[in-house]
Design a protein around this motif. Structure first.
Motif, PDB file in Angstrom:
ATOM      1  N   VAL A  92       0.944  -1.059  -0.165  1.00  0.00           N
ATOM      2  CA  VAL A  92      -0.516  -0.065   0.000  1.00  0.00           C
ATOM      3  C   VAL A  92       1.272   1.256  -0.103  1.00  0.00           C
ATOM      4  O   VAL A  92       1.781   1.362   0.608  1.00  0.00           O
ATOM      5  CB  VAL A  92      -0.568   0.301   0.900  1.00  0.00           C
ATOM      6  N   ILE A  93       0.522   1.862  -1.111  1.00  0.00           N
ATOM      7  CA  ILE A  93       1.789   3.539  -0.908  1.00  0.00           C
ATOM      8  C   ILE A  93       0.699   4.406  -0.904  1.00  0.00           C
ATOM      9  O   ILE A  93      -0.066   4.787  -1.158  1.00  0.00           O
ATOM     10  CB  ILE A  93       1.845   3.483  -2.470  1.00  0.00           C
ATOM     11  N   SER A  94       1.460   5.538   0.143  1.00  0.00           N
ATOM     12  CA  SER A  94       0.569   6.032   0.944  1.00  0.00           C
ATOM     13  C   SER A  94       1.498   7.533   0.164  1.00  0.00           C
ATOM     14  O   SER A  94       2.359   7.634   0.519  1.00  0.00           O
ATOM     15  CB  SER A  94       0.397   5.983   2.267  1.00  0.00           C
ATOM     16  N   VAL A  95       0.957   9.116   0.486  1.00  0.00           N
ATOM     17  CA  VAL A  95       1.512   9.924   0.528  1.00  0.00           C
ATOM     18  C   VAL A  95       1.191  11.120   0.812  1.00  0.00           C
ATOM     19  O   VAL A  95      -0.329  11.679   0.934  1.00  0.00           O
ATOM     20  CB  VAL A  95       1.159  10.538  -1.353  1.00  0.00           C
ATOM     21  N   ASP A  96       1.927  11.191   2.067  1.00  0.00           N
ATOM     22  CA  ASP A  96       1.880  12.843   2.690  1.00  0.00           C
ATOM     23  C   ASP A  96       1.521  13.573   1.710  1.00  0.00           C
ATOM     24  O   ASP A  96       2.681  14.848   1.279  1.00  0.00           O
ATOM     25  CB  ASP A  96       2.446  12.400   4.110  1.00  0.00           C
ATOM     26  N   ALA A 100      -4.084  19.227  -3.795  1.00  0.00           N
ATOM     27  CA  ALA A 100      -4.600  18.603  -4.654  1.00  0.00           C
ATOM     28  C   ALA A 100      -3.895  17.775  -6.071  1.00  0.00           C
ATOM     29  O   ALA A 100      -4.529  16.931  -7.013  1.00  0.00           O
ATOM     30  CB  ALA A 100      -6.142  18.936  -5.544  1.00  0.00           C
ATOM     31  N   SER A 101      -3.464  18.813  -6.252  1.00  0.00           N
ATOM     32  CA  SER A 101      -2.732  18.768  -7.738  1.00  0.00           C
ATOM     33  C   SER A 101      -1.618  17.793  -7.606  1.00  0.00           C
ATOM     34  O   SER A 101      -1.249  16.936  -8.743  1.00  0.00           O
ATOM     35  CB  SER A 101      -1.999  20.298  -8.267  1.00  0.00           C
ATOM     36  N   VAL A 102      -0.767  18.350  -6.742  1.00  0.00           N
ATOM     37  CA  VAL A 102       0.435  16.469  -5.962  1.00  0.00           C
ATOM     38  C   VAL A 102      -0.458  15.424  -5.799  1.00  0.00           C
ATOM     39  O   VAL A 102      -0.079  14.194  -6.398  1.00  0.00           O
ATOM     40  CB  VAL A 102       1.235  16.852  -4.575  1.00  0.00           C
ATOM     41  N   GLY A 103      -1.597  15.612  -4.731  1.00  0.00           N
ATOM     42  CA  GLY A 103      -2.183  14.077  -5.086  1.00  0.00           C
ATOM     43  C   GLY A 103      -2.538  13.175  -6.355  1.00  0.00           C
ATOM     44  O   GLY A 103      -2.949  11.963  -6.592  1.00  0.00           O
ATOM     45  N   ALA A 104      -3.188  14.457  -7.009  1.00  0.00           N
ATOM     46  CA  ALA A 104      -3.614  13.839  -8.410  1.00  0.00           C
ATOM     47  C   ALA A 104      -2.682  13.321  -9.414  1.00  0.00           C
ATOM     48  O   ALA A 104      -2.615  12.346  -9.520  1.00  0.00           O
ATOM     49  CB  ALA A 104      -4.744  15.174  -9.328  1.00  0.00           C
ATOM     50  N   ALA A 105      -1.228  13.856  -8.725  1.00  0.00           N
ATOM     51  CA  ALA A 105      -0.207  13.070  -9.587  1.00  0.00           C
ATOM     52  C   ALA A 105       0.280  11.939  -9.557  1.00  0.00           C
ATOM     53  O   ALA A 105       0.550  11.051  -9.737  1.00  0.00           O
ATOM     54  CB  ALA A 105       0.673  14.114  -9.831  1.00  0.00           C
ATOM     55  N   VAL A 106       0.253  11.389  -8.194  1.00  0.00           N
ATOM     56  CA  VAL A 106       1.322  10.283  -7.005  1.00  0.00           C
ATOM     57  C   VAL A 106       0.124   9.224  -7.579  1.00  0.00           C
ATOM     58  O   VAL A 106       0.173   8.201  -7.231  1.00  0.00           O
ATOM     59  CB  VAL A 106       0.992  10.472  -6.120  1.00  0.00           C
ATOM     60  N   CYS A 107      -1.589   9.902  -7.457  1.00  0.00           N
ATOM     61  CA  CYS A 107      -2.387   8.633  -7.633  1.00  0.00           C
ATOM     62  C   CYS A 107      -2.258   8.271  -9.168  1.00  0.00           C
ATOM     63  O   CYS A 107      -2.660   6.904  -9.527  1.00  0.00           O
ATOM     64  CB  CYS A 107      -4.114   9.289  -7.695  1.00  0.00           C
ATOM     65  N   GLU A 108      -2.522   8.856 -10.083  1.00  0.00           N
ATOM     66  CA  GLU A 108      -1.430   8.392 -11.216  1.00  0.00           C
ATOM     67  C   GLU A 108      -0.627   7.725 -11.312  1.00  0.00           C
ATOM     68  O   GLU A 108      -0.131   6.732 -12.200  1.00  0.00           O
ATOM     69  CB  GLU A 108      -1.838  10.075 -12.333  1.00  0.00           C
ATOM     70  N   ASN A 115      -2.553  11.249   2.230  1.00  0.00           N
ATOM     71  CA  ASN A 115      -2.614  10.823   4.027  1.00  0.00           C
ATOM     72  C   ASN A 115      -2.579  13.023   3.620  1.00  0.00           C
ATOM     73  O   ASN A 115      -1.417  13.787   4.158  1.00  0.00           O
ATOM     74  CB  ASN A 115      -1.130  10.464   4.612  1.00  0.00           C
ATOM     75  N   ASP A 116      -3.989  13.587   4.260  1.00  0.00           N
ATOM     76  CA  ASP A 116      -3.632  15.044   4.009  1.00  0.00           C
ATOM     77  C   ASP A 116      -3.223  15.000   5.636  1.00  0.00           C
ATOM     78  O   ASP A 116      -4.193  15.512   6.640  1.00  0.00           O
ATOM     79  CB  ASP A 116      -5.441  15.827   4.138  1.00  0.00           C
ATOM     80  N   ALA A 117      -1.964  15.468   6.156  1.00  0.00           N
ATOM     81  CA  ALA A 117      -1.258  15.723   7.341  1.00  0.00           C
ATOM     82  C   ALA A 117      -2.348  16.951   7.690  1.00  0.00           C
ATOM     83  O   ALA A 117      -1.810  17.642   8.938  1.00  0.00           O
ATOM     84  CB  ALA A 117      -0.180  16.362   7.602  1.00  0.00           C
ATOM     85  N   TRP A 118      -2.555  17.663   7.342  1.00  0.00           N
ATOM     86  CA  TRP A 118      -3.167  19.482   7.356  1.00  0.00           C
ATOM     87  C   TRP A 118      -4.707  19.395   7.525  1.00  0.00           C
ATOM     88  O   TRP A 118      -5.147  20.696   6.563  1.00  0.00           O
ATOM     89  CB  TRP A 118      -2.184  19.944   6.446  1.00  0.00           C
ATOM     90  N   GLY A 119      -5.110  18.669   7.425  1.00  0.00           N
ATOM     91  CA  GLY A 119      -6.804  18.630   7.738  1.00  0.00           C
ATOM     92  C   GLY A 119      -7.475  19.441   7.178  1.00  0.00           C
ATOM     93  O   GLY A 119      -8.605  19.962   7.186  1.00  0.00           O
ATOM     94  N   GLY A 120      -7.614  19.209   5.450  1.00  0.00           N
ATOM     95  CA  GLY A 120      -8.150  19.893   4.162  1.00  0.00           C
ATOM     96  C   GLY A 120      -8.330  20.771   4.030  1.00  0.00           C
ATOM     97  O   GLY A 120      -8.817  21.978   3.667  1.00  0.00           O
ATOM     98  N   ALA A 121      -6.518  21.259   3.951  1.00  0.00           N
ATOM     99  CA  ALA A 121      -5.947  22.859   3.674  1.00  0.00           C
ATOM    100  C   ALA A 121      -6.559  22.988   2.554  1.00  0.00           C
ATOM    101  O   ALA A 121      -6.682  24.402   2.070  1.00  0.00           O
ATOM    102  CB  ALA A 121      -4.583  22.785   4.395  1.00  0.00           C
ATOM    103  N   ASP A 122      -6.342  22.221   1.578  1.00  0.00           N
ATOM    104  CA  ASP A 122      -7.118  22.137   0.037  1.00  0.00           C
ATOM    105  C   ASP A 122      -8.221  21.363   0.555  1.00  0.00           C
ATOM    106  O   ASP A 122      -7.806  19.832  -0.356  1.00  0.00           O
ATOM    107  CB  ASP A 122      -5.868  21.388  -0.574  1.00  0.00           C
ATOM    108  N   PRO A 123      -9.340  21.799  -0.253  1.00  0.00           N
ATOM    109  CA  PRO A 123     -10.599  20.993   0.613  1.00  0.00           C
ATOM    110  C   PRO A 123     -10.811  19.982  -1.452  1.00  0.00           C
ATOM    111  O   PRO A 123     -11.565  19.019  -0.998  1.00  0.00           O
ATOM    112  CB  PRO A 123     -11.261  21.993   0.323  1.00  0.00           C
ATOM    113  N   GLU A 124     -10.056  20.657  -2.016  1.00  0.00           N
ATOM    114  CA  GLU A 124     -10.359  19.202  -3.444  1.00  0.00           C
ATOM    115  C   GLU A 124      -9.863  17.802  -3.317  1.00  0.00           C
ATOM    116  O   GLU A 124      -9.923  16.992  -4.571  1.00  0.00           O
ATOM    117  CB  GLU A 124      -9.402  20.189  -4.374  1.00  0.00           C
ATOM    118  N   LEU A 125      -8.127  17.974  -2.052  1.00  0.00           N
ATOM    119  CA  LEU A 125      -7.842  16.775  -1.851  1.00  0.00           C
ATOM    120  C   LEU A 125      -9.079  15.526  -1.661  1.00  0.00           C
ATOM    121  O   LEU A 125      -8.895  14.602  -2.879  1.00  0.00           O
ATOM    122  CB  LEU A 125      -7.200  17.120  -0.628  1.00  0.00           C
TER     123      LEU A 125
END
Length: 287
Positions: A92-96, A100-108, A115-125
């Motif tokens: 299982v690969i998690s990315v901290d 959202a833009s980084v999240g999309a790239a790592v999911c690709e 792993n949103d360590a900052w509690g929804g700072a970017d609501p689009e994540l």
């Protein structure tokens, strides 16, 4: 409920070790030991050999420091995630990341968990997690901005605040399309908290577990351990494991760790004492 982490599923009684892999030159703990990609890959191979079910790859340290924009964060983690995905298909690969833009790239590239360590700072994540059928870790940070330290933050009840915020985040993620089996809550020890807050969250973690959402704890070598015992970063393992035992007894499911073997042994021992796990063998007095 079966825990669904991207392409991987785990039974509702499984506990998971999430090993930390820092693609940063300035981590508070390893001081850049896995900054070089090959060193980071060696770390992944090592923790997989130790039995870690997950890795959590991060491209920015949590503490204040040099400004790292989204492009630089992607450069640090995206190709590395693809390399790990190809080499360890069962991992299982998690990315901290909070972006959202980084999240999309790592999911690709093959990530299973954001792993949103900052509690929804970017609501689009959360929308990204939904779009890629990824899991998301919903943390409580008391509203502090990413990469800032808390200063004189007060709560009427820190546990109630952590439950309210993380459950609300998990519910928003599910409303956005994340599977209910893929939303995880995390009290986020130290983040937006002083030592007394983190100790209370540890002591009352069972209240978060009682929400029914799977709980992740990130305790490893944290400042609340260091301040409690007056110990520097490199001497906090025993205190970390003591806090881990308390969280394991309360029913935490995922443990974000530097030390995989020691944490696994503590979690397994506690869960066996609690009657949730059988001993690996039990022949004493029977042969």
């Amino acid at each position: 409920m079966t825990l669904k982490l991207g392409r991987h599923e785990f039974a509702d009684d499984a506990t998971l070790m999430m090993a930390i892999v820092n693609r940063t030159p300035d981590s508070f703990y390893d001081r850049g030991a896995t900054w070089a990609e090959d060193k980071a890959f060696e770390r992944v191979a090592h923790v997989v050999g130790q039995g870690a079910e997950m890795v959590d790859i991060g491209g920015i340290k949590a503490a204040p420091g040099a400004e790292i924009d989204a492009a630089e964060e992607k450069a640090r983690v995206v190709d590395f995630v693809a390399r790990v995905r190809e080499s360890f298909p069962g991992l299982v690969i998690s990315v901290d990341t909070w972006r959202a833009s980084v999240g999309a790239a790592v999911c690709e590239a093959g990530a299973d968990v954001l792993n949103d360590a900052w509690g929804g700072a970017d609501p689009e994540l959360a929308d990204v997690a939904a779009a890629y059928d990824a899991a998301i870790v919903c943390t409580h940070t008391g509203g502090v901005a990413p990469r800032t330290r808390p200063y004189r933050i007060e709560y009427d009840d820190v546990v109630a605040a952590a439950i309210a915020d993380t459950v609300a985040y998990a519910e928003r993620a599910v409303a956005a399309g994340v599977s209910p089996a893929s939303a995880i809550i995390d009290p986020a020890h130290d983040f937006g908290k002083n030592t007394f807050h983190s100790l209370e969250l540890t002591r009352r973690l069972g209240e978060m577990v009682a929400t029914g959402w799977p709980v992740l704890v990130s305790l490893s070598n944290k400042d609340f351990v260091g301040e409690t015992l007056d110990l520097p970063v490199g001497e906090r393992l025993t205190g970390t494991l003591a806090a881990t035992a308390v969280c394991a007894l309360a029913g935490a499911r995922i443990y974000r760790v530097h030390e995989v073997v020691e944490t696994r042994q503590v979690v397994d021992m506690v869960n066996t004492i609690a009657g949730r796990r059988l001993p690996a063998r039990a022949i004493r007095g029977l042969q």
